[in-house]
Design an enzyme around this catalytic site. Structure first.
Site, PDB file in Angstrom:
ATOM      1  CD  GLU A 150     -28.640 -10.007  14.912  1.00  0.00           C
ATOM      2  OE1 GLU A 150     -28.465 -10.149  13.691  1.00  0.00           O
ATOM      3  OE2 GLU A 150     -29.620 -10.483  15.516  1.00  0.00           O
ATOM      4  CD  GLU A 279     -30.986 -13.536  10.623  1.00  0.00           C
ATOM      5  OE1 GLU A 279     -30.987 -14.182  11.692  1.00  0.00           O
ATOM      6  OE2 GLU A 279     -30.883 -12.298  10.572  1.00  0.00           O
TER       7      GLU A 279
END
Length: 307
Positions: A150, A279
């Site tokens: 990520e 998120e």
């Protein structure tokens, strides 16, 4: 086109609740079919697995341990001198993933060490990261697990994070992935990649098909923008998506730069089949703030089990 599947990121959602089991129950009651959590390691894995089953949820993503956060660590994958700790953390993450039935682990790259010159240490960190990723890919393959990389933005969220964009900047995540894995992609993606990266360096590396990108749209917008183009180019190697509004990191329906109805439709049109992790930082009560998701479900429906 199938509707998108959403997972509740319980490191962010339901902060009003005291612990992870309570957040799992709340996510299940709110209609989620899946959940993700950054670091589940404070709870026994068997207890978490039981709580998830009772809530009707499956866990779809966890992170490798962050390291020593009191010393400023936020992942260890690329940190020189911490290879043994990264591999110990990977083993712990695999144990949890197996107990939880979780198929994906975010392999956190980590931060440039405090006091180090980022330019001077870049090559060493890339070497360490590649070595750790090769090791991780082998470990994960034995358990039929996927590792995710990520990029985290270095403009707002974490200025010292090593991996910050998918394709350019301090350390391009796409370069790392292609150094490990030469996937069968569309000619469009391959032409883009080979035009911007040294083809010989890509082709001479060993393939690792169980490493993929984790696309957090919040970070990608801050670092590069061009979301339509980037989603279309990189989606073939994306294993997980996460969403939050920019710049406040609130609900997709909160004020900000991003048009999430358009982006969700784009993901559907491009055939994305993975999960979309919520998120974000709730601007108020988490359940009330899920009105955007209830509206999506009313319009598109829940995916059928097993999709």
């Amino acid at each position: 086109m199938a509707p998108l599947r959403f997972s509740a990121n319980l490191s962010w959602l339901f902060p009003e609740l005291p612990d992870l089991p309570a957040r799992l129950r709340a996510a299940g009651s709110s209609g989620f079919e899946a959940a993700e959590v950054a670091w589940p390691y404070a709870e026994p894995p068997e207890a978490l697995a039981r709580a998830a089953r009772e809530a009707g949820l499956r866990l779809v993503l966890i992170n490798t341990p962050p390291g020593d956060q009191e010393k400023g660590e936020m992942g260890l994958g690329a940190v020189p001198g911490r290879q043994a700790a990264f591999r110990e953390g990977l083993e712990q993450a695999v144990r949890y993933a197996k107990a939880l039935g979780c198929p994906r682990i975010h392999l956190m790259a980590g931060r440039v060490p405090q006091g180090a010159d980022p330019a001077a240490i870049k090559a060493e960190m890339e070497t360490v990261f590649l070595e750790n990723l090769r090791h991780a890919a082998g470990v994960l393959a034995q358990e039929d697990l996927v590792g995710l990389l990520e990029p985290i933005n270095t403009r707002i969220t974490d200025p010292q994070y090593f991996l910050d964009t998918p394709q350019q900047g301090r350390t391009p995540a796409l370069w790392i992935l292609l150094s490990l894995w030469i996937p069968v992609l569309s000619l469009r993606l391959m032409a883009h990649s080979l035009a911007s990266l040294p083809a010989a360096a890509i082709l001479q590396k060993v393939g690792r098909p169980n490493l993929q990108l984790q696309m957090d749209i919040f970070h990608w917008q801050i670092m590069d923008g061009n979301l339509t183009g980037n989603i279309r180019e990189f989606l073939p190697i994306v294993g997980h998506v996460q969403v939050a509004q920019v710049p406040g990191r609130g609900e997709p329906s909160s004020p900000g730069e991003l048009n999430f109805p358009y982006l969700f439709q784009l993901l559907e049109d491009e055939g994305y089949k993975g999960f979309v992790g919520c998120e974000y930082r709730p601007q108020g009560d988490t359940t009330e703030g899920l009105s955007w998701l209830r509206s999506y479900w009313d319009r598109r429906g829940h995916p059928e089990a097993g999709q």
